[in-house]
Design a protein around this motif. Sequence first.
Motif, short mmCIF file in Angstrom:
data_model
loop_
_atom_site.label_atom_id
_atom_site.label_comp_id
_atom_site.label_asym_id
_atom_site.label_seq_id
_atom_site.Cartn_x
_atom_site.Cartn_y
_atom_site.Cartn_z
N ARG A 20 0.81 -1.20 0.00
CA ARG A 20 0.00 0.00 0.00
C ARG A 20 0.86 1.27 0.00
O ARG A 20 0.60 2.23 -0.73
CB ARG A 20 -0.90 -0.06 1.23
CG ARG A 20 -1.96 1.00 1.30
CD ARG A 20 -2.78 0.76 2.57
NE ARG A 20 -3.41 1.98 2.99
CZ ARG A 20 -4.58 2.39 2.53
NH1 ARG A 20 -5.22 1.67 1.63
NH2 ARG A 20 -5.11 3.52 2.94
N THR A 80 -7.33 3.42 -5.16
CA THR A 80 -7.32 2.35 -4.15
C THR A 80 -6.28 2.54 -3.03
O THR A 80 -6.63 2.41 -1.86
CB THR A 80 -7.12 0.99 -4.84
OG1 THR A 80 -8.11 0.86 -5.86
CG2 THR A 80 -7.24 -0.16 -3.86
N PRO A 81 -5.02 2.86 -3.35
CA PRO A 81 -4.04 2.95 -2.25
C PRO A 81 -4.34 4.05 -1.24
O PRO A 81 -3.75 4.05 -0.15
CB PRO A 81 -2.72 3.21 -2.97
CG PRO A 81 -3.06 3.63 -4.33
CD PRO A 81 -4.38 3.02 -4.66
N LEU A 92 -7.44 4.79 -0.11
CA LEU A 92 -8.71 4.55 0.56
C LEU A 92 -8.59 3.47 1.61
O LEU A 92 -7.78 2.57 1.51
CB LEU A 92 -9.77 4.13 -0.47
CG LEU A 92 -10.01 5.12 -1.61
CD1 LEU A 92 -10.91 4.48 -2.66
CD2 LEU A 92 -10.61 6.40 -1.08
N ARG A 145 -12.86 -3.35 -2.01
CA ARG A 145 -11.91 -2.64 -2.87
C ARG A 145 -10.82 -3.56 -3.39
O ARG A 145 -10.37 -3.44 -4.53
CB ARG A 145 -11.25 -1.50 -2.10
CG ARG A 145 -12.16 -0.32 -1.99
CD ARG A 145 -11.46 0.88 -1.40
NE ARG A 145 -12.45 1.73 -0.77
CZ ARG A 145 -13.37 2.40 -1.43
NH1 ARG A 145 -13.42 2.32 -2.74
NH2 ARG A 145 -14.26 3.14 -0.79
N ILE A 192 -1.65 -1.23 -7.40
CA ILE A 192 -2.47 -0.22 -6.72
C ILE A 192 -2.60 -0.54 -5.23
O ILE A 192 -3.55 -0.12 -4.57
CB ILE A 192 -3.85 0.00 -7.39
CG1 ILE A 192 -4.58 -1.31 -7.60
CG2 ILE A 192 -3.70 0.74 -8.69
CD1 ILE A 192 -5.97 -1.13 -8.18
N GLY A 193 -1.63 -1.29 -4.72
CA GLY A 193 -1.47 -1.36 -3.28
C GLY A 193 -2.08 -2.57 -2.59
O GLY A 193 -2.20 -2.58 -1.37
N ILE A 194 -2.47 -3.59 -3.35
CA ILE A 194 -3.07 -4.76 -2.72
C ILE A 194 -1.98 -5.80 -2.43
O ILE A 194 -1.17 -6.12 -3.30
CB ILE A 194 -4.14 -5.39 -3.64
CG1 ILE A 194 -5.22 -4.36 -3.98
CG2 ILE A 194 -4.75 -6.63 -2.99
CD1 ILE A 194 -5.96 -3.81 -2.80
#
Lengths: 258, 345
Positions: free
Chosen positions: A76, A106-107, A109, B227, B242-244
């Motif tokens: 993240r 997304t990152p 939230l 999300r 995107i950060g997952i």
Amino acid sequence: MSVTRILDLIGVSRIVGGQSILSDINLSLIPGEKLGLIGPNGSGKSTLLGIMAGLIKPQSGEVYLGGKPIRDIRRRQIAQQIACVAQHADTSDRLTVREAVELGRTPWLSALRPWGDEDEEAVTCALDVVGMGNFSSRDWSTLSGGERQRVQVARAYAQSTPVLLLDEPTNHLDIHHQISILDLVERLSSTIVIALHDMHHALRCDRVMVMEQGRCVALGSPLDVLTPKLISEIFRVNAQLVPNPAGGRPVFSFQSLT
Amino acid sequence: MNQGSAASKMKWVWFSPIILAAALLFGTAIGETRIPFSTVVDVLSFKLGLSGAEIDVVDMSVIWNYRLARAVVAACGGASLALSGLILQALLRNPLAEPYLLGISAGASAGAVSVTVAGLGAGLVSMSAGAFVGGLTAFAFVALLAQAAGGSTGARGAGVIILAGIAGSQMFNALTALIIAQSASAEQARGIMFWLLGNLSGIRWPDTWLAIPMAVLGLGVTLWHLRALDAFTFGADSAASIGIDVRRTQALLIGVATLMTALMVSMAGAIGFVGLVVPHAMRILVGSRHSRLVPATAIAGAVFLVASDVVSRIALPGQVLPIGVVTALVGAPVFAIIMIKGRKR
Ligand SMILES: Nc1ncnc2c1ncn2[C@@H]1O[C@H](COP(=O)(O)OP(=O)(O)OP(=O)(O)O)[C@@H](O)[C@H]1O
Ligand SMILES: [Mg+2]
């Protein structure tokens, strides 16, 4: 002396199935610079970008993001600093253009930080920046290849990161949109690494790194690096730099080697 | 469409308790023996302490102990199975992914049967634990097989993992048959075979004390990861960018999906296709964003399985059809349609 460090690669190598895909890459990004990656097909550009984004683990060497080894940083946090546009990314899901761009938020939230006006604005702005503002509610599946590419760029832009990695973002784009993506790249204050095939596009970068079979063969300002000699060695074509009669950057003229 | 108007499109979620209650009432009112609807209402209001009418003891027992408990478990199971399918489809980027087709149900059956036959206790908890281990083993086997066959992503990967699922199902079903033939009595064997096809007739109230928490937990975990599920739209690499945390998300959500499937299998046997039919129908209705898709899938799954159960009880007069037969009769054509549509792309 204090130097802001963004992304540094030290001795990065990757081997797959006994074959060396990247060997001993050393690179330090300068804040705000636009670095062009150029090299023949299969020379390792996409792999290098994947390693920079922390998506691919190198077998040896280390990638540092803001001075910290990237493998110690949570996904993240990485995504809040690095956004990327992959060479191929597609989906069979039914979603709208706007929903695709919304993914870029997304990152930022979480349960405690739900979707807000700021995100709404970032998405709208990103769509406008790539000229897809009027396509907001269009289904992804109805878009042309170039339109999809622009939406992907918008998604990365909406991520609002200081570093942007673009893998052939001008693929599929008509000449107008190629130039407008490059204009955008030039305009942004972010640090940008961009894989390219067009030497004229490479001329617009601050620095160019030329790759061949996983090695970095040259790194420096475009006109110093992209010499006729190097081009004939790496790309197996004859190149001549012709002064641009309209002024500005010179243009290349290519002929096959014979 | 922006997220603001998405919220206004979500109003129907507030009707879901009503939809669910209606489905339960429907499941309770219809059965092999005809009981007047007024009696059903009397029993329910009596049990809920709303009235004190005189009611026949047999009717009371049939309606309360048998039909309502069964309808509640069907609703929870339907929601669980539909969510399991949805999770697998989102994470594996494969429209045909489903616990039954990926062999998870077969693995869970083998696990539950070994626990029962081996005499490790026929309690629901030990059976569920066996089913969970079996289900996970089967998924690991199928995933490794698909990987070895060189396809875990992409258009070709979609077919490969289903083939691996078939191999896994066959293997674990054979294992189940072997265990039964080896060690079960003829009586036991008949019971197990019937149960394996999916059957809710053994359900009583104690089952709901596992089914309800499982469905609530499964729904909760899935809602917490809305999300993350959306983030997989463009594949696992894109989700990571995107950060997952892809590994952690996959392990947790696939674990939960397997757990939901395993519990359902240990209560009612392998009921197939729910996880395929329901999410795809809901995608047509509410689109592919998970903030809408997850609640819709949970409710529709519940309604679908309650309805399938009713059909299984009344389709053949004097006979109870295994519920798995009913869901397969709906599911197999849907499978075919998805396959044909996928080919056109
Ligand atoms: N997972 C992998 N397994 C085997 N080989 C791989 C793998 N990933 C990349 N390669 C090989 O590594 C080399 C570099 O690939 P890469 O995608 O980085 O090239 P590229 O410079 O981006 O090429 P292009 O211009 O075609 O996009 C290629 O020869 C490719 O076949
Ligand atoms: Mg590439």
